[in-house]
Scaffold this motif. Structure first.
Motif, PDB file in Angstrom:
ATOM      1  N   GLY A  64      55.683 -16.921  16.033  1.00  0.00           N
ATOM      2  CA  GLY A  64      56.326 -17.707  16.720  1.00  0.00           C
ATOM      3  C   GLY A  64      57.312 -16.941  17.715  1.00  0.00           C
ATOM      4  N   VAL A  65      57.345 -15.886  17.805  1.00  0.00           N
ATOM      5  CA  VAL A  65      58.213 -14.941  18.659  1.00  0.00           C
ATOM      6  C   VAL A  65      57.867 -15.335  20.179  1.00  0.00           C
ATOM      7  N   THR A  66      58.765 -15.829  20.981  1.00  0.00           N
ATOM      8  CA  THR A  66      58.255 -16.298  22.213  1.00  0.00           C
ATOM      9  C   THR A  66      58.241 -15.235  23.383  1.00  0.00           C
ATOM     10  N   ALA A  67      57.598 -15.461  24.455  1.00  0.00           N
ATOM     11  CA  ALA A  67      57.803 -14.533  25.565  1.00  0.00           C
ATOM     12  C   ALA A  67      59.399 -14.610  25.877  1.00  0.00           C
ATOM     13  N   ASN A  68      59.749 -13.405  26.435  1.00  0.00           N
ATOM     14  CA  ASN A  68      61.348 -13.419  26.496  1.00  0.00           C
ATOM     15  C   ASN A  68      62.047 -13.586  25.206  1.00  0.00           C
ATOM     16  N   GLY A  95      55.511  -6.932  24.723  1.00  0.00           N
ATOM     17  CA  GLY A  95      56.625  -6.492  24.859  1.00  0.00           C
ATOM     18  C   GLY A  95      57.834  -7.478  24.013  1.00  0.00           C
ATOM     19  N   SER A  96      57.423  -8.674  23.957  1.00  0.00           N
ATOM     20  CA  SER A  96      58.619  -9.716  23.520  1.00  0.00           C
ATOM     21  C   SER A  96      58.603  -9.411  21.894  1.00  0.00           C
ATOM     22  N   VAL A  97      57.239  -9.518  21.571  1.00  0.00           N
ATOM     23  CA  VAL A  97      56.953  -9.347  20.099  1.00  0.00           C
ATOM     24  C   VAL A  97      57.766  -7.868  19.388  1.00  0.00           C
ATOM     25  N   VAL A 101      61.080  -7.116  17.269  1.00  0.00           N
ATOM     26  CA  VAL A 101      61.146  -6.336  16.077  1.00  0.00           C
ATOM     27  C   VAL A 101      62.131  -5.437  16.181  1.00  0.00           C
ATOM     28  N   LYS A 102      62.396  -4.770  17.293  1.00  0.00           N
ATOM     29  CA  LYS A 102      63.372  -3.806  17.428  1.00  0.00           C
ATOM     30  C   LYS A 102      64.984  -4.484  16.866  1.00  0.00           C
ATOM     31  N   PHE A 103      65.143  -5.642  17.562  1.00  0.00           N
ATOM     32  CA  PHE A 103      66.329  -6.244  17.419  1.00  0.00           C
ATOM     33  C   PHE A 103      66.456  -6.631  15.857  1.00  0.00           C
ATOM     34  N   ALA A 140      52.310  -3.292  29.300  1.00  0.00           N
ATOM     35  CA  ALA A 140      53.308  -3.561  30.285  1.00  0.00           C
ATOM     36  C   ALA A 140      54.521  -3.085  30.101  1.00  0.00           C
ATOM     37  N   THR A 141      55.274  -3.204  29.134  1.00  0.00           N
ATOM     38  CA  THR A 141      56.825  -2.920  29.091  1.00  0.00           C
ATOM     39  C   THR A 141      56.916  -1.540  28.472  1.00  0.00           C
ATOM     40  N   GLY A 142      55.965  -0.743  27.653  1.00  0.00           N
ATOM     41  CA  GLY A 142      56.434   0.621  27.312  1.00  0.00           C
ATOM     42  C   GLY A 142      57.177   0.329  26.142  1.00  0.00           C
ATOM     43  N   MET A 145      56.611   2.703  22.836  1.00  0.00           N
ATOM     44  CA  MET A 145      57.022   4.095  22.751  1.00  0.00           C
ATOM     45  C   MET A 145      58.408   4.447  23.378  1.00  0.00           C
ATOM     46  N   ASN A 146      59.309   3.419  23.322  1.00  0.00           N
ATOM     47  CA  ASN A 146      60.655   3.675  23.541  1.00  0.00           C
ATOM     48  C   ASN A 146      61.639   2.878  22.605  1.00  0.00           C
ATOM     49  N   SER A 147      63.001   3.031  22.832  1.00  0.00           N
ATOM     50  CA  SER A 147      64.054   2.717  21.746  1.00  0.00           C
ATOM     51  C   SER A 147      64.743   1.535  22.447  1.00  0.00           C
ATOM     52  N   GLU A 158      71.870 -16.051  28.836  1.00  0.00           N
ATOM     53  CA  GLU A 158      71.729 -14.451  28.690  1.00  0.00           C
ATOM     54  C   GLU A 158      70.653 -13.711  28.464  1.00  0.00           C
ATOM     55  N   LYS A 159      70.498 -12.816  29.005  1.00  0.00           N
ATOM     56  CA  LYS A 159      69.098 -12.059  28.829  1.00  0.00           C
ATOM     57  C   LYS A 159      69.712 -10.473  28.700  1.00  0.00           C
ATOM     58  N   LEU A 160      69.928  -9.929  27.740  1.00  0.00           N
ATOM     59  CA  LEU A 160      70.627  -8.645  27.634  1.00  0.00           C
ATOM     60  C   LEU A 160      69.777  -7.537  26.949  1.00  0.00           C
ATOM     61  N   ILE A 182      43.498 -10.737  27.487  1.00  0.00           N
ATOM     62  CA  ILE A 182      44.609 -10.886  28.179  1.00  0.00           C
ATOM     63  C   ILE A 182      44.282 -11.815  29.658  1.00  0.00           C
ATOM     64  N   PRO A 183      45.065 -12.979  29.542  1.00  0.00           N
ATOM     65  CA  PRO A 183      44.737 -13.819  31.032  1.00  0.00           C
ATOM     66  C   PRO A 183      45.459 -12.816  32.269  1.00  0.00           C
ATOM     67  N   LYS A 184      44.397 -12.984  33.336  1.00  0.00           N
ATOM     68  CA  LYS A 184      44.788 -12.222  34.368  1.00  0.00           C
ATOM     69  C   LYS A 184      46.078 -12.281  34.909  1.00  0.00           C
ATOM     70  N   VAL A 192      52.803  -4.795  37.504  1.00  0.00           N
ATOM     71  CA  VAL A 192      54.052  -4.899  38.160  1.00  0.00           C
ATOM     72  C   VAL A 192      55.123  -4.513  37.491  1.00  0.00           C
ATOM     73  N   ASP A 193      55.089  -4.669  36.248  1.00  0.00           N
ATOM     74  CA  ASP A 193      56.319  -4.221  35.147  1.00  0.00           C
ATOM     75  C   ASP A 193      56.133  -2.655  35.394  1.00  0.00           C
ATOM     76  N   ALA A 194      54.948  -2.107  34.810  1.00  0.00           N
ATOM     77  CA  ALA A 194      55.074  -0.520  34.792  1.00  0.00           C
ATOM     78  C   ALA A 194      55.034   0.164  35.993  1.00  0.00           C
ATOM     79  N   ASP A 279      58.831 -15.185  34.743  1.00  0.00           N
ATOM     80  CA  ASP A 279      58.209 -14.065  33.946  1.00  0.00           C
ATOM     81  C   ASP A 279      58.847 -12.563  34.456  1.00  0.00           C
ATOM     82  N   HIS A 280      59.017 -11.901  33.484  1.00  0.00           N
ATOM     83  CA  HIS A 280      59.730 -10.513  33.998  1.00  0.00           C
ATOM     84  C   HIS A 280      59.134  -9.874  35.121  1.00  0.00           C
ATOM     85  N   ALA A 281      57.899  -9.627  34.924  1.00  0.00           N
ATOM     86  CA  ALA A 281      57.366  -8.962  35.930  1.00  0.00           C
ATOM     87  C   ALA A 281      57.462  -9.421  37.416  1.00  0.00           C
TER      88      ALA A 281
HETATM   89  O1  NZQ Z   1      52.453 -15.176  22.073  1.00  0.00           O
HETATM   90  P1  NZQ Z   1      51.099 -14.904  22.125  1.00  0.00           P
HETATM   91  O2  NZQ Z   1      50.227 -15.882  21.834  1.00  0.00           O
HETATM   92  O3  NZQ Z   1      50.883 -13.460  21.425  1.00  0.00           O
HETATM   93  O4  NZQ Z   1      50.788 -14.556  23.757  1.00  0.00           O
HETATM   94  C1  NZQ Z   1      51.277 -13.538  24.491  1.00  0.00           C
HETATM   95  C2  NZQ Z   1      52.395 -14.214  25.473  1.00  0.00           C
HETATM   96  O5  NZQ Z   1      52.212 -15.448  25.657  1.00  0.00           O
HETATM   97  C3  NZQ Z   1      50.037 -13.137  25.430  1.00  0.00           C
HETATM   98  N1  NZQ Z   1      49.499 -12.193  25.222  1.00  0.00           N
HETATM   99  C4  NZQ Z   1      49.841 -10.980  24.447  1.00  0.00           C
HETATM  100  N2  NZQ Z   1      48.671 -10.299  24.194  1.00  0.00           N
HETATM  101  C5  NZQ Z   1      47.571 -10.901  24.567  1.00  0.00           C
HETATM  102  C6  NZQ Z   1      48.061 -12.024  25.057  1.00  0.00           C
HETATM  103  N3  NZQ Z   1      47.290 -13.057  25.325  1.00  0.00           N
HETATM  104  C7  NZQ Z   1      45.621 -12.642  25.195  1.00  0.00           C
HETATM  105  N4  NZQ Z   1      45.500 -11.702  24.503  1.00  0.00           N
HETATM  106  C8  NZQ Z   1      46.301 -10.504  24.300  1.00  0.00           C
HETATM  107  N5  NZQ Z   1      45.705  -9.677  24.001  1.00  0.00           N
HETATM  108  O6  NZQ Z   1      51.040 -12.612  26.591  1.00  0.00           O
HETATM  109  C9  NZQ Z   1      52.038 -13.678  26.736  1.00  0.00           C
HETATM  110  C10 NZQ Z   1      53.143 -12.454  27.334  1.00  0.00           C
HETATM  111  O7  NZQ Z   1      53.600 -11.785  26.338  1.00  0.00           O
HETATM  112  P2  NZQ Z   1      55.115 -10.965  26.350  1.00  0.00           P
HETATM  113  O8  NZQ Z   1      55.238 -10.044  25.105  1.00  0.00           O
HETATM  114  O9  NZQ Z   1      56.242 -11.810  26.673  1.00  0.00           O
HETATM  115  O10 NZQ Z   1      54.846 -10.127  27.546  1.00  0.00           O
HETATM  116  P3  NZQ Z   1      55.230  -8.649  28.059  1.00  0.00           P
HETATM  117  O11 NZQ Z   1      54.663  -7.670  27.275  1.00  0.00           O
HETATM  118  O12 NZQ Z   1      55.455  -8.483  29.419  1.00  0.00           O
HETATM  119  O13 NZQ Z   1      56.894  -8.585  27.378  1.00  0.00           O
HETATM  120  C11 NZQ Z   1      57.910  -8.943  28.246  1.00  0.00           C
HETATM  121  C12 NZQ Z   1      59.233  -8.793  27.627  1.00  0.00           C
HETATM  122  O14 NZQ Z   1      59.686  -7.725  27.451  1.00  0.00           O
HETATM  123  C13 NZQ Z   1      60.971  -7.269  27.993  1.00  0.00           C
HETATM  124  C14 NZQ Z   1      60.857  -8.297  29.255  1.00  0.00           C
HETATM  125  O15 NZQ Z   1      62.500  -8.274  29.547  1.00  0.00           O
HETATM  126  C15 NZQ Z   1      60.255  -9.486  28.605  1.00  0.00           C
HETATM  127  O16 NZQ Z   1      61.338 -10.095  27.579  1.00  0.00           O
HETATM  128  N6  NZQ Z   1      61.032  -5.978  28.530  1.00  0.00           N
HETATM  129  C16 NZQ Z   1      61.163  -4.981  27.503  1.00  0.00           C
HETATM  130  C17 NZQ Z   1      61.076  -3.580  27.836  1.00  0.00           C
HETATM  131  C18 NZQ Z   1      61.502  -2.541  26.793  1.00  0.00           C
HETATM  132  N7  NZQ Z   1      61.523  -2.813  25.628  1.00  0.00           N
HETATM  133  O17 NZQ Z   1      61.272  -1.186  26.829  1.00  0.00           O
HETATM  134  C19 NZQ Z   1      61.061  -3.053  29.202  1.00  0.00           C
HETATM  135  C20 NZQ Z   1      60.823  -4.109  30.304  1.00  0.00           C
HETATM  136  O18 NZQ Z   1      61.563  -3.749  31.636  1.00  0.00           O
HETATM  137  C21 NZQ Z   1      61.194  -5.451  29.767  1.00  0.00           C
HETATM  138  O19 NZQ Z   1      62.515  -5.690  30.179  1.00  0.00           O
END
Ligand code: NZQ
Ligand code: ZN
Length: 387
Positions: A64-68, A95-97, A101-103, A140-142, A145-147, A158-160, A182-184, A192-194, A279-281
């Motif tokens: 249940g970890v959400t996007a953002n 990236g969200s999950v 986990v890093k947090f 997307a996020t990298g 392989m980063n910290s 807030e988003k920090l 992954i949906p398009k 776009v994020d990368a 969305d972040h990107a």
């Molecule tokens: O939650 P589930 O059901 O898994 O669905 C996810 C989510 O709804 C879905 N998804 C992921 N893999 C999938 C998939 N759906 C189908 N098939 C798959 N294989 O995609 C949705 C978005 O996932 P999310 O993790 O939120 O996307 P993203 O990887 O773009 O992560 C965005 C977050 O990362 C942060 C952003 O700010 C944002 O909070 N960032 C983290 C960075 C870092 N740690 O270095 C740098 C970035 O600049 C960025 O800020």
């Protein structure tokens, strides 16, 4: 070239079918917390692969970890970690999950208010925090392989970001097969994020770090070249593999070494996600063109180099090339179905520039970007132009 140190301890396990190898990477006696998002891993077979690989391990789950990733949700995970005496975290998601986990790695053992970990921030050093690995499902996020990580808190809008040398994953599995499901819309976001990660570390001023600049340009070119195949209905393993590796290489520290970096686009973009949930990107696609136009004077040499080397624009003065480069960037984002104006996303956007300016002043962010030149007033002007 500016002096630098470079250490990236994350082991990458890349390729088809490699998820099975996680059992070797996690200690046999570990008490694992498997952390994932809304359930996409249950539909695409990744969850089953994890279960199979870890059948001889002790595994608890937190879903249940959400996007953002939301702070309130993650607080519940801290309780599970304590209750089950978890010794290893496994992030399976985008990236969200992984950021979540890093947090958790940083916050679970922290004595005070967990939000301090993000807000202060607390920077775990090597060997601190709960060890963790990742199985990446969305390039997307990298983050794999980063910290660094980014956490949202709805309650305070807030988003920090925070991070520390102790927050590199021990390993990350990159199996391009995950791209199939992954949906398009999310693939476009990932591209776009990368792409913007590269721009943030490149679009500053000319440097003598020729190799890093050429690495950066080639990541941009690769993303552009594979984008068309990635957006087609048919799955293409080669395009998926290149996409995945480009996203990782865009933000694993390599291309930022020896050069000046910006990151103002992300700082402003995070505000748009915090206010409107965009969305972040997409927030980056909104801010980047306005940011580069507003700062044309200081960035025009690099913008012209980008236009020449990445888009093959040979004609015109430096300024003309720089402007053509920005137009090409916008066209590329549009070709992925990503709009580049805030008004395309939000009807009630009129006070956004003022909100961003005030948020930066309240946080005492009086200068961001390379050489900390972007003042809250500049941020106001940029956001205004991005509407
Ligand atoms: O939650 P589930 O059901 O898994 O669905 C996810 C989510 O709804 C879905 N998804 C992921 N893999 C999938 C998939 N759906 C189908 N098939 C798959 N294989 O995609 C949705 C978005 O996932 P999310 O993790 O939120 O996307 P993203 O990887 O773009 O992560 C965005 C977050 O990362 C942060 C952003 O700010 C944002 O909070 N960032 C983290 C960075 C870092 N740690 O270095 C740098 C970035 O600049 C960025 O800020
Ligand atoms: Zn980003």
């Amino acid at each position: 070239m500016i002096n630098f140190e470079f250490k990236n301890p994350t082991k990458i396990i890349f390729g088809k079918g490699e998820i099975a190898k996680i059992s070797r990477e996690i200690p046999q006696d570990a008490r694992i917390l498997l952390v994932y998002g809304g359930g996409s891993i249950k539909q695409n077979g990744v969850y089953d692969q994890i279960q199979e690989a870890l059948k001889a391990h002790t595994v608890y789950e937190f879903a249940g970890v959400t996007a953002n990733p939301e702070y309130e949700t993650l607080r519940n995970a801290i309780a599970v970690i304590k209750e089950k005496d978890v010794t290893y975290l496994l992030a399976v998601g985008g990236g969200s999950v992984i950021d979540g986990v890093k947090f958790l790695s940083a916050a679970a053992g922290y004595e005070g208010d967990p939000w301090d970990v993000v807000k202060k921030p607390v920077r775990p050093q090597e060997g601190e925090g709960i060890p963790f690995g990742t199985v990446l499902t969305l390039p997307a996020t990298g983050s794999e392989m980063n910290s660094g990580y980014v956490i949202s808190r709805k309650e305070t809008n807030e988003k920090l970001g925070a991070g520390g040398p102790g927050l590199f994953p021990q390993f990350s599995v990159l199996d391009p097969e995950v791209v199939r499901s992954i949906p398009k819309r999310q693939i476009a976001n990932g591209i776009v994020d990368a792409y913007t990660h590269v721009l943030e570390q490149y679009m500053t001023e000319p440097s003598s770090a020729d190799l890093q600049e050429r690495f950066a340009e080639n990541i941009l070119i690769s993303l552009q070249q594979h984008a068309t195949k990635l957006m087609e209905p048919e799955f293409d393993y080669g395009a998926a593999a290149n996409f995945m590796w480009c996203c990782t290489m865009a933000l694993n520290g390599l291309i930022q070494k020896g050069v000046v970096t910006d990151w103002a686009v992300h700082a402003m973009g995070h505000e748009l996600t915090a206010y409107y949930g965009i969305d972040h990107a997409r927030t980056l696609a909104i801010i980047a063109p306005a940011h580069y136009r507003y700062n044309l004077e200081t960035k025009k040499e690099k913008l012209a180099q980008y236009a020449e080397r990445v888009w093959g624009i040979a004609e015109g003065t430096q300024e003309e090339k720089a402007n053509k480069g920005i137009i090409k960037m916008e066209q590329f984002f549009h070709s992925l179905g990503i709009d580049t104006k805030l008004s395309d996303y939000v009807a009630d956007y009129q006070d956004t520039a003022t909100r961003v300016k005030n948020a930066f002043i309240n946080r005492n962010w009086m200068g961001i970007g390379e050489y900390k030149r972007i003042t809250p007033q500049d941020a106001y002007e940029i956001v205004l132009r991005s509407c």
